[in-house]
Structure formats: C-alpha cells, structure tokens
Design a protein around this motif. Structure first.
Motif, PDB file in Angstrom:
ATOM      1  N   ARG A  32      61.874  29.566  37.268  1.00  0.00           N
ATOM      2  CA  ARG A  32      60.926  29.205  38.320  1.00  0.00           C
ATOM      3  C   ARG A  32      60.889  27.683  38.472  1.00  0.00           C
ATOM      4  N   PRO A  33      60.578  27.189  39.686  1.00  0.00           N
ATOM      5  CA  PRO A  33      60.526  25.733  39.867  1.00  0.00           C
ATOM      6  C   PRO A  33      59.528  25.059  38.935  1.00  0.00           C
ATOM      7  N   SER A  34      58.415  25.744  38.624  1.00  0.00           N
ATOM      8  CA  SER A  34      57.438  25.165  37.703  1.00  0.00           C
ATOM      9  C   SER A  34      58.028  24.984  36.315  1.00  0.00           C
ATOM     10  N   GLN A  35      58.958  25.876  35.932  1.00  0.00           N
ATOM     11  CA  GLN A  35      59.609  25.726  34.640  1.00  0.00           C
ATOM     12  C   GLN A  35      60.519  24.499  34.634  1.00  0.00           C
ATOM     13  N   THR A  36      61.209  24.258  35.742  1.00  0.00           N
ATOM     14  CA  THR A  36      62.056  23.071  35.828  1.00  0.00           C
ATOM     15  C   THR A  36      61.217  21.807  35.729  1.00  0.00           C
ATOM     16  N   LEU A  37      60.087  21.798  36.420  1.00  0.00           N
ATOM     17  CA  LEU A  37      59.192  20.643  36.351  1.00  0.00           C
ATOM     18  C   LEU A  37      58.648  20.462  34.940  1.00  0.00           C
ATOM     19  N   GLY A  38      58.446  21.580  34.249  1.00  0.00           N
ATOM     20  CA  GLY A  38      57.964  21.512  32.879  1.00  0.00           C
ATOM     21  C   GLY A  38      58.973  20.903  31.927  1.00  0.00           C
ATOM     22  N   ILE A  39      60.266  21.047  32.262  1.00  0.00           N
ATOM     23  CA  ILE A  39      61.302  20.450  31.417  1.00  0.00           C
ATOM     24  C   ILE A  39      61.152  18.937  31.390  1.00  0.00           C
ATOM     25  N   ALA A  40      60.834  18.350  32.541  1.00  0.00           N
ATOM     26  CA  ALA A  40      60.641  16.898  32.598  1.00  0.00           C
ATOM     27  C   ALA A  40      59.474  16.473  31.720  1.00  0.00           C
ATOM     28  N   ALA A  41      58.389  17.249  31.745  1.00  0.00           N
ATOM     29  CA  ALA A  41      57.229  16.930  30.911  1.00  0.00           C
ATOM     30  C   ALA A  41      57.573  17.061  29.431  1.00  0.00           C
ATOM     31  N   LEU A  42      58.302  18.108  29.095  1.00  0.00           N
ATOM     32  CA  LEU A  42      58.700  18.307  27.701  1.00  0.00           C
ATOM     33  C   LEU A  42      59.613  17.190  27.232  1.00  0.00           C
ATOM     34  N   ARG A  43      60.536  16.764  28.095  1.00  0.00           N
ATOM     35  CA  ARG A  43      61.446  15.678  27.733  1.00  0.00           C
ATOM     36  C   ARG A  43      60.661  14.384  27.481  1.00  0.00           C
ATOM     37  N   SER A  54      61.413  14.234  37.579  1.00  0.00           N
ATOM     38  CA  SER A  54      60.080  13.747  37.937  1.00  0.00           C
ATOM     39  C   SER A  54      59.242  13.486  36.697  1.00  0.00           C
ATOM     40  N   ALA A  55      58.496  12.391  36.734  1.00  0.00           N
ATOM     41  CA  ALA A  55      57.579  12.078  35.647  1.00  0.00           C
ATOM     42  C   ALA A  55      56.414  13.058  35.677  1.00  0.00           C
ATOM     43  N   PRO A  56      55.914  13.452  34.510  1.00  0.00           N
ATOM     44  CA  PRO A  56      54.786  14.406  34.473  1.00  0.00           C
ATOM     45  C   PRO A  56      53.599  13.913  35.306  1.00  0.00           C
ATOM     46  N   GLY A  57      53.077  14.774  36.148  1.00  0.00           N
ATOM     47  CA  GLY A  57      51.927  14.439  36.967  1.00  0.00           C
ATOM     48  C   GLY A  57      52.232  13.626  38.204  1.00  0.00           C
ATOM     49  N   SER A  58      53.497  13.291  38.429  1.00  0.00           N
ATOM     50  CA  SER A  58      53.834  12.433  39.565  1.00  0.00           C
ATOM     51  C   SER A  58      54.051  13.207  40.850  1.00  0.00           C
ATOM     52  N   THR A  59      54.261  14.501  40.755  1.00  0.00           N
ATOM     53  CA  THR A  59      54.526  15.300  41.953  1.00  0.00           C
ATOM     54  C   THR A  59      54.176  16.754  41.685  1.00  0.00           C
ATOM     55  N   VAL A 114      55.425  20.998  42.780  1.00  0.00           N
ATOM     56  CA  VAL A 114      56.509  21.817  43.325  1.00  0.00           C
ATOM     57  C   VAL A 114      56.368  21.931  44.840  1.00  0.00           C
ATOM     58  N   ALA A 115      55.147  22.134  45.326  1.00  0.00           N
ATOM     59  CA  ALA A 115      54.921  22.297  46.764  1.00  0.00           C
ATOM     60  C   ALA A 115      55.334  21.046  47.525  1.00  0.00           C
ATOM     61  N   ALA A 116      54.999  19.867  47.002  1.00  0.00           N
ATOM     62  CA  ALA A 116      55.332  18.626  47.687  1.00  0.00           C
ATOM     63  C   ALA A 116      56.838  18.433  47.775  1.00  0.00           C
ATOM     64  N   VAL A 117      57.541  18.702  46.681  1.00  0.00           N
ATOM     65  CA  VAL A 117      58.999  18.532  46.679  1.00  0.00           C
ATOM     66  C   VAL A 117      59.656  19.558  47.596  1.00  0.00           C
ATOM     67  N   ALA A 118      59.175  20.792  47.571  1.00  0.00           N
ATOM     68  CA  ALA A 118      59.746  21.836  48.424  1.00  0.00           C
ATOM     69  C   ALA A 118      59.580  21.487  49.894  1.00  0.00           C
ATOM     70  N   MET A 119      58.391  21.010  50.279  1.00  0.00           N
ATOM     71  CA  MET A 119      58.144  20.640  51.675  1.00  0.00           C
ATOM     72  C   MET A 119      59.023  19.465  52.080  1.00  0.00           C
TER      73      MET A 119
END
Length: 328
Positions: A308-319, A275-280, A282-287
């Motif tokens: 944690r899922p937030s850490q996974t989402l953070g990987i996309a932002a870091l990348r 996911s692109a940073p800011g595009s989604t 964790v709650a939206a994807v989980a639902m």
C-alpha cells in the motif's frame, strides 16, 4: 486555494442562478417548467480555462448574446425530456460547439444536467494537439453538434463529473504543471465524444513504432516528475492519438494511457520513499501526479508494487528513525 485553481460551488434557488451557467459568460434564462427551480452549479477555473457543471429540475430556455469572445464546448450529462440547441436535438453525452461571438439558443424541456468548458480559441492547437481536425481553430468557428457513442460517451461523462468533484474538494491548489494536466484531462473527456462521431482518419502516416516511443520517452524525461497527459504528447510530437496508441500496443502491449499511469505510479512510489516523515501525505502526492480517485489509485498501486502507498511512506519514516538511532 492554490494560485492556479479557483473553485465556486453553490446550490441554485431560482432560475436567476443560471445566468452564470458558464463561468465568465452571461446567459439569459427563462424558466419554462412549473415549480421552484432547484439545482447545483459548480465552476472550476484553471487559469483562463474553466469547466462548469450545472443541474436543474425544471424546463429552461437559455440564450447567450454574441459578446463572448471565448469558445464554449458543452456536453449533455442528463435529460429527462427533450433538449434542443439551435436545430440540434441533443442526446445523452452529445457535444455542442458554441463558437466565439455567436448567439446561442437552447431549450431544455425538463430536468437536465450539462457540462461546459470555456477557453480561448487559440488554445485548441495545444489542447487538441495531434488530431489535425481538432487542433485547427477553423474546425471550431462554426456551431456544431457531435453525437456521442453510447458506451464511450457514458464513460466520458462519468469521468468528467468525477474530475469536477475531486478538483472541487482539493484544498491544496495546483502547481502550474498539474494545472496543465487537469485541463487536458477535462478536454479529453469531451474530445473522446467528438472523435467518436468523426469518420475514421486513414491519412495518418505511421512512423516506426520504436522510433516514436523513443521520442515519447525523451519528452517524458524532459518533463521530469510532473504528470504528462496523452494529448500533450500528441501536440508536442505532432502525432495523432491513434498513431500513438498503435505504437504503444506494438512495443509494450498496452496503450499510452496505461503506460503513463504506470509511469506516474512509479513517480508516486519514488516520492513517497524519499519523503521526510510528516512532510507530505499519500493523498497530496497522488493528486500531484494526476490521480483523483484515491481508492482506485490504491488498487493500481498495490497491483504494481505489492504494497500500500502508506507502507511505502512508512519506509521513509523507518529509514529516518534508524538513521537517528545510528547517530545516537
């Protein structure tokens, strides 16, 4: 609200509010107990399918005229005193079947809570697929009472209330694929109590476990990233829930529900990573993948992936940040 999810939740202030006790169906109501009626009434509509949950604090008499052409399946969630529908004495979590075009008569002698789902009779073949007795429309053409197993019934009741709560607070709506998943999740809660009161089915033929698993995985591959409910698989492959469970236990050492949860967790992980940073969120994807209890989802996620899922989402932002630096 999304196109496939309609929500209505209100507090009751008088028995008149219970005329709409079941979404889309008029119920004649008479108050039996003393005192001002208080309670709540919530409806969730997913296309032509609806779930209603109501609570009230005094005794009530309910009657439904025979003009409704939908099937209604109800569950008793709570009762301080006796509850009777027709000649059936209802116990906690029991399931009641009200066929289309049949008059209904019920008496709640005290404070109670109920859940009721309403849909076309033709829909049972799909929603209850895989269980021959439940997917046959003729099974539901007569008024019926199914006694719940105390343990599994309580679990199903709590799950049904949680599903309603989370759908009621969902502000993003549902896509067509997730709408189908949530319908099946609701039906599953009541089907569990129906199945527990039926005699064991010894007539099922058990196919080769690995061959059946391959068919399931082929079906899941065709479904792509959308969440798939166990009952959908049973319907699509014409296999019973018990047969499917035995096959998964033999091949994987876990049941199909756990297997599908792991698959959905993997889907969430992949979406978050890409996911692109800011595009989604964790709650939206989980639902979107059928997880409605975010706390439990986070526990499952961490147990599987060690983060944690937030850490996974953070990987996309870091990348993305690193890519921007490299281009600079």
């Amino acid at each position: 609200m999304g196109q496939f999810l309609l929500v209505d939740s209100r507090k009751l202030d008088g028995f008149e509010g219970l005329h709409q006790a079941v979404h889309g169906s008029h119920v004649d109501v008479m108050q039996l107990g003393r005192g001002r009626l208080r309670g709540t009434l919530s409806h969730v509509g997913i296309g032509d399918f609806s779930l209603s949950i109501g609570t009230f604090n005094v005794g009530m008499r309910t009657q439904r005229v025979s003009s409704d052409d939908k099937l209604i399946i109800g569950m008793l969630l709570a009762a301080e005193e006796r509850v009777a529908h027709w000649s059936f004495d209802m116990q906690l979590n029991d399931v009641l079947v009200i066929p289309p075009l049949l008059e209904h008569d019920g008496v709640f002698h005290g404070a109670s809570a109920y859940a009721a789902m309403r849909f076309d009779l033709d829909g049972v073949a799909s929603l209850f697929g895989g269980e021959a007795r439940l997917s046959d429309p003729d099974t539901w053409r007569s008024r019926s009472h199914f006694k719940a197993d105390p343990e599994s019934g309580a679990i199903a009741s709590r799950r049904l209330v949680r599903i309603m709560s989370h759908l009621r607070t969902n502000t993003e709506g549902l896509t067509p694929s997730t709408a189908e998943f949530w319908k099946r999740a609701i039906v599953e809660c009541m089907a569990a109590n129906v199945m527990s009161s039926l005699p064991p089915d010894h007539s099922s033929w058990l196919p080769s476990a690995r061959r059946l698993i391959r068919r399931v995985e082929d079906y899941l591959d065709e479904a792509g990233t959308r969440p798939v409910h166990v009952s959908e698989i049973c319907a699509a492959l014409s296999v019973s829930r018990r047969t499917l469970h035995r096959a998964f236990q033999e091949v994987f050492g876990l049941g199909p529900v756990s297997f599908l949860r792991h698959k959905r967790l993997c889907a969430v992980h992949s979406i978050l990573r890409e996911s692109a940073p800011g595009s989604t969120t964790v709650a939206a994807v989980a639902m979107e993948q059928g997880f409605y209890e975010l706390g439990r989802f986070a526990q499952y996620y961490f147990a599987v992936f060690g983060e944690r899922p937030s850490q996974t989402l953070g990987i996309a932002a870091l990348r993305a940040q690193r890519a921007g630096i490299a281009r600079a």
